[in-house]
Each structure stands twice: as C-alpha cells, then as structure tokens.
Motif scaffolding. Structure first.
Motif, PDB file in Angstrom:
ATOM      1  N   UNK A   1      -3.418 -13.484  -0.170  1.00  0.00           N
ATOM      2  CA  UNK A   1      -5.134 -13.940  -0.658  1.00  0.00           C
ATOM      3  C   UNK A   1      -5.387 -15.213   0.139  1.00  0.00           C
TER       4      UNK A   1
ATOM      5  N   UNK B   1      -6.379  -9.583   5.352  1.00  0.00           N
ATOM      6  CA  UNK B   1      -7.430  -9.725   4.236  1.00  0.00           C
ATOM      7  C   UNK B   1      -6.704  -8.294   3.118  1.00  0.00           C
ATOM      8  N   UNK B   2      -6.316  -6.984   3.218  1.00  0.00           N
ATOM      9  CA  UNK B   2      -6.291  -5.830   2.775  1.00  0.00           C
ATOM     10  C   UNK B   2      -4.875  -5.754   2.852  1.00  0.00           C
ATOM     11  N   UNK B   3      -4.373  -6.427   2.661  1.00  0.00           N
ATOM     12  CA  UNK B   3      -2.736  -6.645   2.960  1.00  0.00           C
ATOM     13  C   UNK B   3      -1.894  -7.582   1.109  1.00  0.00           C
ATOM     14  N   UNK B   4      -1.102  -6.310   0.518  1.00  0.00           N
ATOM     15  CA  UNK B   4      -0.276  -7.033  -0.724  1.00  0.00           C
ATOM     16  C   UNK B   4      -1.421  -7.600  -1.679  1.00  0.00           C
ATOM     17  N   UNK B   5      -2.550  -6.995  -2.058  1.00  0.00           N
ATOM     18  CA  UNK B   5      -3.487  -7.521  -3.422  1.00  0.00           C
ATOM     19  C   UNK B   5      -3.154  -8.236  -4.525  1.00  0.00           C
TER      20      UNK B   5
ATOM     21  N   UNK C   1       2.967  -6.263   6.611  1.00  0.00           N
ATOM     22  CA  UNK C   1       4.560  -6.394   5.561  1.00  0.00           C
ATOM     23  C   UNK C   1       5.457  -6.463   6.035  1.00  0.00           C
TER      24      UNK C   1
ATOM     25  N   UNK D   1       1.471  -1.705   8.713  1.00  0.00           N
ATOM     26  CA  UNK D   1       2.867  -1.955   8.276  1.00  0.00           C
ATOM     27  C   UNK D   1       3.487  -3.358   8.842  1.00  0.00           C
TER      28      UNK D   1
ATOM     29  N   UNK E   1       3.357  -4.692  -8.166  1.00  0.00           N
ATOM     30  CA  UNK E   1       3.299  -3.964  -8.948  1.00  0.00           C
ATOM     31  C   UNK E   1       3.991  -2.609  -9.948  1.00  0.00           C
TER      32      UNK E   1
ATOM     33  N   UNK F   1      -9.157  -7.245  10.598  1.00  0.00           N
ATOM     34  CA  UNK F   1      -9.085  -5.998   9.251  1.00  0.00           C
ATOM     35  C   UNK F   1      -8.650  -5.798   8.746  1.00  0.00           C
ATOM     36  N   UNK F   2      -7.106  -5.933   9.145  1.00  0.00           N
ATOM     37  CA  UNK F   2      -6.261  -5.551   8.317  1.00  0.00           C
ATOM     38  C   UNK F   2      -5.639  -6.206   7.413  1.00  0.00           C
TER      39      UNK F   2
ATOM     40  N   UNK G   1      -6.279 -13.341 -10.177  1.00  0.00           N
ATOM     41  CA  UNK G   1      -4.945 -11.771 -10.730  1.00  0.00           C
ATOM     42  C   UNK G   1      -4.065 -11.460 -11.386  1.00  0.00           C
TER      43      UNK G   1
ATOM     44  N   UNK H   1       6.266  -1.224   0.733  1.00  0.00           N
ATOM     45  CA  UNK H   1       5.756  -0.767  -0.562  1.00  0.00           C
ATOM     46  C   UNK H   1       5.902  -0.423  -2.312  1.00  0.00           C
TER      47      UNK H   1
END
Lengths: 318, 212
Positions: A157, A147-151, A187, A184, A6, A144-145, A1, A294
């Motif tokens: 990662x 791996x979805x954090x701050x992609x 984060x 949250x 962001x 679940x959460x 990436x 975020x």
C-alpha cells in the motif's frame, strides 16, 4: 490493518513440514533428537555433504555460501539440487538470480552484469514509461489495479512501492505485446520484490519485510531492488508467456494436467467433482494464473518458489 | 436450507466498476474499500424471499479484463440473470456496454434477464454519466435499470431482488423452461416432483430436505 496474512499459521506449517525447510536447521538450542531428525532430512536432499561439519552452523548453508560466494564458477546443477529443498533467507536473493539465469555463474562477472542490467532497465523506464501517452490503455489498467493489490500486506500500500510495480509491469507489457499486461501478473512480481528488498532490511524477520517502510531506503537501493525485480520477473515470464496470450492456452493445459493428476491420485475426489458438474477451470484457473500467490501466505510462496526456480522451468510440457 | 428455486446469476462489466464489491455487499452486508482483483470467476450465494417462496441466488462474479473474456464467456450459458455493471464516474465503462451486451446476448439463453447497474452513485461529485443516459440505454435495449452504491448499500438489495422478481414472473408466465437447467433455474427440494408426490402420500419418494 492488523491482518498480515489471509490464512492462519497452521496452513503454512503444514506446507513447510512437507518440504523440509533450511530455516529450521539454524537453531543452536536444539535437542539431540531434533538434530538427528534434521540430519535425516538433509540426507534425503540429494546432495553430498562433507564429513567435516562447520561447528556452529548449517552444512547446507555453508555449502550454498561456498557455491555462491567462493567458487569462481558456480556449478548450477549442483546449486539446483541443493536449493530444491529450500534456501536460507540470507542467500536466497543471489541464489534466485543465478537459478533464473539473470546473473552469470562466473562470480567475477556478476557485479558488471548487475550494473549493466540496472542501467538498461533505467533506460527502458526513460524510453517507455516517462514518454507514455496520457490515455495509454495499458497504463490506465495497471494504474487502476496496483492500488487494489494484496490489500492485507501493508508494504504494497506504500506509494513508492506501487510506483515501482507500475513501472515494472508497464515496461514488461509494452515489450511483450503478444500478451500485454494481464491481471495477476502483478502478484508474480511480489515474491521477487520482497526477496530482493530483504537484502536491504537488516536482521529481518519475514513480518518485518512485509511491513517495512521503503521510504527509509536510499534511491540507489530502491533502484537496485526495482531493476532486479524487473529482470527476474522477465525471466520467469519467458517460460510461461502462453499462460497470458490470447485464450490463455498455457493455463488451459495446466488445468487439464491438474485434472489428470487428480483423477490418478484421488479418483474419489475427481468423481465427486464430476458428479456435481464442477469443472476444474472454475476453481483452479486462479491457482494457475497467479501461481498460487492468492491461495497461500507470501512467505510460503517464497519457499515454494525456491523449488519452482530450482526445477528450471514452469511451463507445462504436455 | 431448502428452497423453491435456485437462480444462477452472472455479474459482468469492465474491470474496477465494483462487481465484487456489489456481491460482497449483497452476501455479507459489508464494504471492502480495497478489494483485490478478481481472477477468472468467484462465487457467492444468498437466500431471498419472493412471494413467500425461498429462492437461492447462486452468483458468479467474473473478471472484467479483456484477456479473461474467453474464459468468462463460458459462464453466460446457464445463467438466468445477469447484472451488467458500469461505473458512473468513468465514462469509458459506460461506452463499453454495447460490447458487453452483444457478448451476453450471443452466449446466453434468450430469456436471460439483464439488469443494468450504474454503480458508485455515492460519488456524485465525480459523476461522468448522467442517470438519464443509463435509463435511455436500458430502455433502448430492454433492460431493467438501477443506480447503486456498493459502498453505502443503496439499491444493492433491490438490484439483486428485482432481477429475481423478474425471473420469477417469467417462470409464472411460462417463458422459462424450468426443467432445462441450462436456463439457470433449478427447482429446489420444496417444489421438486418427488417431494410433491411424497406430500400426496408416497413417503418412499421423499427427498429428506423438505419442510419441518
């Protein structure tokens, strides 16, 4: 990436301009006019500085170093007045630990407290994390959460980092059943993790830290980063736990406070929102729930946290 | 851009079922495999056409975690359509549908159209909920049903558009009181009384938007 942040850089520079940053004071090749600018900035920060300035350096950093590494007992209120306007990368990890009250002001006691806290954390991991049930709801949610954090930030990662976050969040949550894990919170660990990691990344730039391969670190170093992050996160949440209990009363209060502040400082904006039936909770909920993490780049968040932690408390007292 | 109607939608369902990815696929036509958690509520909008009428969909994408329920509940009111999403590869997300439905019915207006969506249908090998089970649940509770994949875009357009069609039909049948904005329907500049008047010869009341 490719995208590390962001947002573009312009946003962060605006932020840094508004709150004078200690980083900017370190350049040796400064023009005289810039130097005087910086002195002005320093005199605005409310701390005394001696007339004798270290020859090639930043008097603020020297002062911080003395407070943190030379004084037998660090004067916490003096520390706060200095750190409020920003902390140099190299002293930030220790400064944060003192500001949070995680490590004691008495210098000689820090190594033992630090070691004990690390052992205590490892015992918690053994007691709770390693013995959890397979169908544990809270764990599944965290699992679940994470791996979805701050992609967009590559370090988050990495599997080793994700496992560290899972343990930190799970143990905190199991020990705080009134709120448990709330999305949250993941984060809120990130500024601590990145700051404490930076202690082990030699001569880093911030971008280096955000993409650092943690598998190159020793187990000992990883264990230290993890335990320090856990206890710091724990201290932070102590002051804002009602942001995450049932119906999130702390956040409701903060959003109401924001509405009152805007109605005073920008009445026109406040009325515009009202006329268009826009409620503050609709856009500001995430700001409060994730303490702005975020919304702006992580390195700006870390600078912002220098000030948060110097203020001593994040809870809204309204 | 001018439109005949604005419909407000809400997307609900357990965390991690793909609500935000469905929205992103519908509004941006792209799939983001790693999507950060939705905190509170996020928004999306897109224009569609139903029977030659421009309709603007204003979509509120909600956080799925239980803690946020007290916040997200307030968004049910004033929604004309709801997409209730589960993940066909995780049985528990299907098992929670009854709770979601009760919540939705209790806090929304009675004529809100609800579309049941079994998402991630590209992951056939990991399927835990049969298609027939989704159909049966929908039939029993009077919902429209569809299996979708936010990843391949299969049925994503259809899910949003069929819901709009159903709302549009209800408007034609007079089920929705379109003058009450609490129903999640707003009349756009194309159809508003003032622009109708202006087309019948009263330019002073024109809305400025209108047609070219």
């Amino acid at each position: 990436m490719n995208n590390k942040h962001k947002f573009g850089n312009n946003k962060s520079s605006i932020l840094i301009k508004e709150i004078p940053s200690s980083e900017s004071v370190q350049n040796d090749n400064e023009s005289p006019s810039k130097q005087s600018e910086e002195e002005e900035v320093e005199s605005k920060a409310s701390y005394h500085h001696d007339s004798e300035k270290p020859k090639n350096g930043d008097p603020k950093l020297a002062k911080l170093k003395k407070l943190l590494y030379e004084d037998e007992i660090t004067d916490l209120s003096l520390l706060r007045t200095i750190t409020w306007s920003g902390i140099s990368d190299e002293v930030r990890p220790l400064a944060w630990k003192l500001l949070l009250g995680y490590l004691p002001p008495v210098r000689s006691k820090r190594p033992i407290v630090s070691e004990n806290k690390k052992t205590e954390y490892q015992n918690l991991v053994a007691q709770y994390y390693n013995n959890r049930q397979d169908n544990d709801e809270m764990y599944r949610q965290i699992h679940i959460d994470i791996p979805r954090m701050q992609p967009l930030i590559t370090i988050f990662q990495q599997p080793i980092v994700q496992d560290m976050f899972k343990r930190i969040l799970y143990i905190w949550s199991i020990r705080h059943p009134a709120s448990g894990y709330v999305q949250g919170m993941n984060d809120l660990v990130t500024p601590f993790f990145v700051t404490y990691l930076s202690e082990f990344v030699p001569r880093h730039s911030f971008a280096d830290v955000e993409s650092f391969d943690v598998s190159t670190l020793t187990d000992e170093a990883l264990a230290t980063i993890e335990a320090d992050s856990y206890w710091s996160f724990n201290k932070l949440l102590d002051s804002i736990q009602d942001n995450y209990t049932f119906a999130q009363p702390g956040i409701q209060r903060l959003v109401n406070l924001l509405s009152r502040v805007v109605s005073r400082v920008d009445k026109k904006l406040h009325e515009h929102l009202e006329n268009n039936s826009v409620q503050y909770i609709q856009f500001a909920f995430r700001w409060m729930n994730n303490l702005l993490i975020r919304e702006i780049p992580l390195r700006c968040i870390i600078r912002l946290w220098d000030t948060y932690l110097s203020e001593g408390t994040l809870s809204s007292t309204y | 851009m001018s439109y005949a109607y604005l419909f407000k939608y809400i997307i609900i369902g357990d965390t991690g079922v793909g609500k935000s990815c469905l929205l992103l696929q519908f509004t941006d036509k792209r799939f983001q495999p790693i999507h950060d958690l939705t905190i509170g509520v996020e928004f999306g909008a897109r224009m569609i056409t139903i029977q030659n009428k421009q309709i603007k969909l204003q979509i509120w994408d909600t956080a799925g975690q239980e803690t946020f329920r007290s916040i997200t509940r307030s968004y049910y009111r004033g929604a004309a359509g709801a997409l209730l999403v589960y993940d066909i590869t995780r049985r528990e997300t299907f098992n929670h549908l009854t709770t979601w439905l009760e919540d939705a019915r209790q806090h929304s207006n009675s004529s809100m159209v609800i579309m049941l969506i079994g998402n991630k249908c590209d992951l056939e090998s990991r399927r835990e909920v049969r298609r027939e089970e989704g159909e049966a649940f929908a039939r029993e509770h009077g919902l429209i049903f569809m299996e979708t994949s936010a990843k391949t875009a299969a049925n994503v357009e259809e899910a949003f558009i069929n819901t709009a069609q159903e709302i549009y039909d209800k408007i034609q049948e007079g089920v929705f009181d379109i003058n009450n904005e609490a129903n999640g329907i707003k009349i756009g500049p194309q159809l508003s009384p003032s622009s109708q008047k202006s087309s019948s010869g009263n330019p002073a009341l024109g809305t400025g938007g209108g047609c070219c």
